[in-house]
Enzyme design. Structure first.
Site, mmCIF file in Angstrom:
data_model
loop_
_atom_site.group_PDB
_atom_site.id
_atom_site.type_symbol
_atom_site.label_atom_id
_atom_site.label_comp_id
_atom_site.label_asym_id
_atom_site.label_seq_id
_atom_site.Cartn_x
_atom_site.Cartn_y
_atom_site.Cartn_z
ATOM 1 N N CYS A 1 0.984 -1.059 0.108
ATOM 2 C CA CYS A 1 -0.409 -0.149 0.005
ATOM 3 C C CYS A 1 1.302 1.199 -0.062
ATOM 4 O O CYS A 1 0.139 1.946 -0.503
ATOM 5 C CB CYS A 1 -1.262 -0.046 1.598
ATOM 6 S SG CYS A 1 -1.437 -1.681 0.965
ATOM 7 N N HIS B 1 -3.232 7.036 3.198
ATOM 8 C CA HIS B 1 -3.801 5.603 2.651
ATOM 9 C C HIS B 1 -5.507 5.420 3.097
ATOM 10 O O HIS B 1 -5.778 4.883 3.921
ATOM 11 C CB HIS B 1 -2.569 4.324 3.031
ATOM 12 C CG HIS B 1 -3.687 3.634 2.224
ATOM 13 N ND1 HIS B 1 -3.795 2.735 0.424
ATOM 14 C CD2 HIS B 1 -3.000 1.926 3.417
ATOM 15 C CE1 HIS B 1 -4.224 1.686 1.398
ATOM 16 N NE2 HIS B 1 -3.549 0.846 1.851
ATOM 17 N N ASN C 1 -9.660 -0.613 0.403
ATOM 18 C CA ASN C 1 -8.628 -0.716 0.266
ATOM 19 C C ASN C 1 -8.010 -0.863 -0.952
ATOM 20 O O ASN C 1 -8.024 -2.123 -1.092
ATOM 21 C CB ASN C 1 -7.455 -1.135 1.746
ATOM 22 C CG ASN C 1 -6.361 -1.133 1.113
ATOM 23 O OD1 ASN C 1 -5.720 -1.022 0.708
ATOM 24 N ND2 ASN C 1 -6.029 -1.824 2.321
HETATM 25 N N1 COA Z 1 -17.649 -9.276 9.390
HETATM 26 C C1 COA Z 1 -18.187 -10.001 10.324
HETATM 27 N N2 COA Z 1 -17.639 -10.171 11.786
HETATM 28 C C2 COA Z 1 -15.735 -9.959 11.104
HETATM 29 C C3 COA Z 1 -16.095 -9.517 9.897
HETATM 30 C C4 COA Z 1 -17.106 -9.322 9.221
HETATM 31 N N3 COA Z 1 -16.457 -9.018 7.953
HETATM 32 N N4 COA Z 1 -15.084 -10.409 10.109
HETATM 33 C C5 COA Z 1 -14.570 -9.585 11.135
HETATM 34 N N5 COA Z 1 -15.773 -10.403 12.441
HETATM 35 C C6 COA Z 1 -15.090 -10.299 13.097
HETATM 36 C C7 COA Z 1 -13.974 -11.690 14.017
HETATM 37 O O1 COA Z 1 -13.792 -12.572 13.987
HETATM 38 C C8 COA Z 1 -14.155 -11.264 15.429
HETATM 39 O O2 COA Z 1 -14.712 -11.838 16.223
HETATM 40 P P1 COA Z 1 -14.885 -12.423 17.800
HETATM 41 O O3 COA Z 1 -14.442 -11.703 18.110
HETATM 42 O O4 COA Z 1 -15.647 -13.352 17.864
HETATM 43 O O5 COA Z 1 -13.612 -13.398 17.590
HETATM 44 C C9 COA Z 1 -14.497 -9.804 15.514
HETATM 45 O O6 COA Z 1 -14.973 -9.520 14.371
HETATM 46 C C10 COA Z 1 -13.661 -8.462 15.881
HETATM 47 O O7 COA Z 1 -11.991 -8.563 15.044
HETATM 48 P P2 COA Z 1 -11.243 -7.883 14.885
HETATM 49 O O8 COA Z 1 -9.929 -8.307 14.558
HETATM 50 O O9 COA Z 1 -11.127 -7.537 16.504
HETATM 51 O O10 COA Z 1 -12.030 -6.289 14.936
HETATM 52 P P3 COA Z 1 -11.407 -5.168 13.983
HETATM 53 O O11 COA Z 1 -12.375 -4.106 14.752
HETATM 54 O O12 COA Z 1 -9.835 -4.872 14.828
HETATM 55 O O13 COA Z 1 -11.627 -4.764 12.779
HETATM 56 C C11 COA Z 1 -10.050 -5.026 10.636
HETATM 57 C C12 COA Z 1 -11.467 -6.145 11.686
HETATM 58 C C13 COA Z 1 -9.700 -6.255 9.831
HETATM 59 C C14 COA Z 1 -11.098 -3.718 9.728
HETATM 60 C C15 COA Z 1 -9.773 -4.022 11.185
HETATM 61 O O14 COA Z 1 -8.367 -4.444 12.028
HETATM 62 C C16 COA Z 1 -8.596 -3.831 10.478
HETATM 63 O O15 COA Z 1 -9.297 -2.486 9.637
HETATM 64 N N6 COA Z 1 -7.354 -3.928 10.180
HETATM 65 C C17 COA Z 1 -6.194 -2.769 9.356
HETATM 66 C C18 COA Z 1 -6.394 -3.380 7.958
HETATM 67 C C19 COA Z 1 -5.354 -3.002 7.029
HETATM 68 O O16 COA Z 1 -5.531 -1.983 7.097
HETATM 69 N N7 COA Z 1 -4.944 -3.941 6.487
HETATM 70 C C20 COA Z 1 -4.365 -3.508 5.353
HETATM 71 C C21 COA Z 1 -3.136 -2.391 5.504
HETATM 72 S S1 COA Z 1 -2.732 -1.419 4.524
#
Ligand code: COA
Length: 344
Positions: free
Chosen positions: A126, A267, A297
């Site tokens: 990214c 980003h 993204n």
């Molecule tokens: N729909 C519903 N629930 C979902 C889900 C979806 N699409 N994806 C994950 N979950 C669930 C998980 O299983 C988890 O459940 P659990 O608590 O029972 O285990 C719960 O939601 C919370 O997961 P968590 O990982 O703590 O959520 P979060 O608030 O961190 O959000 C992301 C997840 C991926 C959106 C977030 O961590 C994120 O944006 N991370 C950075 C990603 C990124 O920028 N990547 C590229 C870098 S350039």
């Protein structure tokens, strides 16, 4: 015989380099959160609340990254009034190249007819667009090339596991491009850039198979190892820390404070990441260019896509100071401050 340069002689003054035009392209197909509800166990509400995303663009089966890159490149060359035959270098930043080799820039070159350009592929996930801008800027600055075409392009849909709700809802396809040229007399263009990496955290976001470590085989395909893997929560934390720090350093090097910046182009990984960066920098939300709700993204395409949108709709105007900041797999990160010079 000419004498060798004196070691204490200062380097020749660098000439300012500017973005002379930009362009972007996204595929036609829209994939909404409601569509995703029918594919994996998720909800529109969860995706909006956790990411800010509402829809993303998905390339057709026959469309590859170079197809998206080509369209963005054509628009950027048009806006910079640069003929393909006069392009000095093409860099394509992508983690979804058409093929492992040749590099995607060569494929774009051929279809553009940019026969005098040398072509380089760049893999910084990214952060790729900012890495490409900085490396190309230095080549233009030294006069090694007269100009450069930098493209960030991705078909992320090709490396997503459409059964994994924790990743497939987050990404989209698209391309953004910029042309770099020496700045017009008296103008500043790019003021400062900072780039960084930390390979010790590579396994938080990566694609396990298909490279030389684990060549593609029936077993890797059966295990889904040709799909992107991510530990989202950890990536989130590092993204906020590094983007805020890189932005501060780039501002410092430019001799500016956040109050001097008219627009921040982050980003577009997650609206909550963008909000957290705004808080850390003390920058109000209305100074951020945000389109994550429509494109998700798009990895290396993200900043170029947002820049082009904001230039074309008139938000970014001549003389505006703009801060671009990125973070991605590797990990890699970067920030760049520039004075926008409106192409005439
Ligand atoms: N729909 C519903 N629930 C979902 C889900 C979806 N699409 N994806 C994950 N979950 C669930 C998980 O299983 C988890 O459940 P659990 O608590 O029972 O285990 C719960 O939601 C919370 O997961 P968590 O990982 O703590 O959520 P979060 O608030 O961190 O959000 C992301 C997840 C991926 C959106 C977030 O961590 C994120 O944006 N991370 C950075 C990603 C990124 O920028 N990547 C590229 C870098 S350039």
């Amino acid at each position: 015989m000419s004498s060798p340069p004196h070691p204490s002689r200062p380097p020749p003054p660098a000439r300012p380099v500017a973005i002379a035009g930009c362009g972007a392209h996204v595929p036609a197909r829209v994939l909404t959160n409601r569509d995703l509800e029918r594919m994996v166990e998720t909800s529109h509400e969860w995706i909006v609340e956790r990411t800010g995303m509402r829809e993303r663009r998905i390339a057709a089966d026959h469309e590859a990254t170079s197809d998206l890159a080509l369209e963005a490149a054509r628009k950027a060359l048009q806006s910079a009034r640069l003929a393909p035959a006069d392009v000095g270098m093409i860099a394509v930043a992508t983690i979804t190249p058409d093929h492992p080799f040749p590099n995607t820039a060569c494929l774009v070159q051929s279809r553009l007819g940019a026969r005098h350009a040398f072509c380089v592929g760049l893999e910084a996930a990214c952060s790729g667009f900012l890495y490409g801008l900085e490396m190309a800027r230095r080549l233009v600055e030294t006069g090694a090339v007269p100009n450069a075409l930098v493209i960030g392009a991705e078909k992320m849909s090709a490396i997503l596991d459409w059964k994994d709700r924790s990743t497939c809802v987050l990404f989209g396809d698209g391309a953004g491009a910029a042309v770099l040229k020496p700045a017009p007399a008296g103008r500043r263009g790019i003021l400062s850039t900072v780039l960084g990496s930390d390979g010790s955290l590579a396994d938080l976001l990566y694609l396990p198979a298909g490279g030389s470590r684990r060549p593609a085989s029936a077993a890797t395909v059966a295990a889904g190892e040709h799909y992107l893997r991510m530990r989202g929560r950890e990536v989130f934390r590092h993204a906020v820390t590094h983007m805020a720090q890189a932005a501060r350093t780039a501002l410092h090097r430019a001799g500016l404070g956040i109050q001097d910046i008219r627009w921040v182009i982050p980003h577009q990984a997650n609206l909550r990441i963008i909000a957290a960066i705004g808080e850390r920098l003390g920058c109000p939300a209305d100074r951020f260019i945000i389109n994550v709700e429509r494109y998700g993204n798009t990895s290396a395409a993200s900043i170029g896509l947002a820049l082009d949108e904001a230039v074309r709709d008139g938000r970014i105007r001549d003389g505006d100071l703009v801060l671009m900041v990125a973070f991605g797999a590797g990990f890699t990160w970067g920030a760049s401050v520039l004075e926008w010079i409106q192409p005439t």
